[in-house]
Every structure is written in structure tokens, then in C-alpha cells.
Design an enzyme around this catalytic site. Structure first.
Site, PDB file in Angstrom:
ATOM      1  N   TYR A   1      33.018  44.671  44.722  1.00 17.75           N
ATOM      2  CA  TYR A   1      33.701  43.418  45.143  1.00 17.75           C
ATOM      3  C   TYR A   1      33.210  42.433  44.098  1.00 17.75           C
ATOM      4  O   TYR A   1      33.577  41.689  43.603  1.00 17.75           O
ATOM      5  CB  TYR A   1      34.636  42.625  46.165  1.00 17.75           C
ATOM      6  CG  TYR A   1      35.393  41.619  46.124  1.00 17.75           C
ATOM      7  CD1 TYR A   1      36.748  41.964  46.087  1.00 17.75           C
ATOM      8  CD2 TYR A   1      34.366  40.202  46.334  1.00 17.75           C
ATOM      9  CE1 TYR A   1      37.087  40.845  46.127  1.00 17.75           C
ATOM     10  CE2 TYR A   1      35.391  39.390  46.864  1.00 17.75           C
ATOM     11  CZ  TYR A   1      37.022  39.659  46.081  1.00 17.75           C
ATOM     12  OH  TYR A   1      38.434  38.567  45.675  1.00 17.75           O
TER      13      TYR A   1
ATOM     14  N   LYS B   1      34.659  41.167  39.839  1.00 17.11           N
ATOM     15  CA  LYS B   1      34.777  39.542  40.051  1.00 17.11           C
ATOM     16  C   LYS B   1      34.252  38.773  39.057  1.00 17.11           C
ATOM     17  O   LYS B   1      33.914  37.623  38.398  1.00 17.11           O
ATOM     18  CB  LYS B   1      34.822  38.406  41.450  1.00 17.11           C
ATOM     19  CG  LYS B   1      35.576  38.997  42.791  1.00 17.11           C
ATOM     20  CD  LYS B   1      37.375  39.054  41.819  1.00 17.11           C
ATOM     21  CE  LYS B   1      37.773  39.433  42.434  1.00 17.11           C
ATOM     22  NZ  LYS B   1      39.558  39.024  42.078  1.00 17.11           N
TER      23      LYS B   1
END
Length: 248
Positions: free
Chosen positions: A156, A160
Site C-alpha cells: 500500500y 501511494k
């Protein structure tokens, strides 16, 4: 005059949480909203209804943003419906958390494919529409995890952080066509994703936030309305942290 009157906005992952709040806020600000979803049509329809009840215009569109060809059709369908695209918000995202030593290749790839490649796919096709009009606002929803990293979220955080790099590159490429690209990096937000966290995790997180509260989805939506408006016409390539001071 409403801040986004006459604009057409695409919001991916708009069926719940932050995406829902952004879609509704855009509708209330005068934009016609393409409410994107992939899994839950009922929730997307509810967002459409909420926008219409407030006097706005909206239609729902289904697409797996990780699929390049599907994104091409998705953007074409939005243009057929509304005639143009002025604003793109890349909010669609998933998590598959786990420590790096135990993380599967599938879990890593799935998160990168949706969160990062999905944003690339949508920008790739929507930017062509914006370039023809010589106007556009691209807003990518990243995360404080992409700025500071987070244990148990290597996939994640990587997705990002990559989204921040994508934002800056797109900002430089498209600026000459009057298209801005910015990112919003939320911290902890009150959504279904954080509701399921254990109380001790929430308490630990709260201690890291100077403003001593989780964000409401509307806090993120307010920032998105600003960046999508003409008030932000001289802002591009930036990452706006909406995190209560968590990461400074």
C-alpha cells in the site's frame, strides 16, 4: 456561483467512504459527477441519488480501473454521457496488509495494479479529453503511508508513494495545456476501513495526531473541491496532507 458549476467530474471508487464524500461535495458545488464503482452497484446508486436529492447531476459507471482497455471504454462512456471531462479524482484503492516476509506476490501486485496502475490508466485516457479543451484538474488520493511509510503496508505504501511520483510527473507534462495535477494525502479517516480497527490501535493512532481526532470524509472532500476549483489554478505538483498534523 457554485465553485464547480458547469464542470464534469469523474470520481473513482465513489461508492463509499472518501470517494462518496468527494462525489457528493462535487455535486453540491455544481459539478455533474461520474460516480465510478467496481463492486457495489447499490452503494453507487445511493451516492447518485444523494447527489440528485441535493439538486446535482450524476450517473454511475462500473469499471475495473486495473484493466487498461476497460478504462479506455469507461472514459469514452463518460464523455458520451456528459460531453467532456474537466476533473478526474483517482480515489479507487484497496488494501491487502501484511508483513513483508509473509506478503504474497498476488497481494503485492493486486494493490499496485489498483492503486497505482489504475490511476495511470484513468489519467492516460482522461488527459486526452482535457488536452483538447486545454483545461483540467487531476487529483490523486494518496496517503500519509506514501509519505512516511507504514509497517505492515509495504504494498500500500509503495503504491501511494508511486502515486505521488506519478502526480508530479503528470503535473510537469500537462501544465502547458492548463491542466493541474495534485495529490491529497489523508491520515486516519472515519470510514468502514478504520471502523474495524481494534480500539487499542485507534488509541495509539490518536496519540500521533496533534488535532486529536480522525478526519471526517468531508475533510478530504473539502480539500478536493478546493483543488478542483479555479481558486487552485496556480497550484500543481503538490501533495496536500490532510492528516490533523500527523506527519509534519
Amino acid at each position: 456561483m457554485l465553485m464547480l458549476e458547469g464542470k464534469v467530474a469523474v470520481v473513482t471508487g465513489a461508492s463509499g467512504g472518501i470517494g462518496r464524500a468527494i462525489a457528493v461535495a462535487f455535486g453540491k458545488a455544481g459539478a455533474s459527477v461520474a460516480v465510478h464503482y467496481n463492486g457495489n452497484e447499490a452503494k453507487a446508486a445511493a451516492v447518485k441519488a444523494e447527489i440528485e436529492e441535493a439538486g446535482g447531476k450524476a450517473e454511475i459507471f462500473r469499471c475495473n480501473v486495473a484493466d487498461f482497455d476497460a478504462c479506455s471504454e469507461f472514459i469514452k462512456n463518460v464523455v458520451k454521457t456528459f460531453g467532456k471531462i474537466d476533473i478526474l479524482v483517482n480515489n479507487a484503492g484497496i488494501t491487502r496488509d501484511g508483513l513483508i516476509m509473509g506478503m504474497s506476490e498476488d497481494d503485492f501486485d493486486a494493490v499496485l495494479d489498483t492503486n497505482l496502475k489504475g490511476s495511470f490508466n484513468c489519467i492516460r485516457f482522461a488527459s486526452r479529453q482535457m488536452m483538447r479543451k486545454k483545461y483540467g484538474r487531476i487529483i490523486n488520493i494518496t496517503s500519509v503511508s506514501g509519505v512516511a511509510g507504514n509497517a505492515g503496508q509495504a504494498n500500500y505504501s509503495a503504491s501511494k508513494a508511486g502515486l505521488i511520483g506519478l502526480t508530479k510527473s503528470v503535473a510537469k507534462e500537462l501544465a502547458s495545456r492548463n491542466i493541474t495535477a495534485n495529490a491529497i494525502a489523508p491520515g486516519f479517516v472515519k470510514t468502514e476501513m478504520t471502523d474495524v480497527l481494534p480500539d487499542d490501535v485507534k488509541e495509539t493512532a490518536m496519540k500521533q495526531i496533534p488535532l486529536a481526532r480522525f478526519a471526517e470524509p468531508e475533510d478530504i472532500a473539502n480539500a478536493a473541491v478546493f483543488l478542483a476549483s479555479d481558486l487552485a489554478s496556480y497550484i500543481t505538483g503538490q501533495v496536500l496532507l490532510v492528516d490533523g498534523g500527523m506527519v509534519m
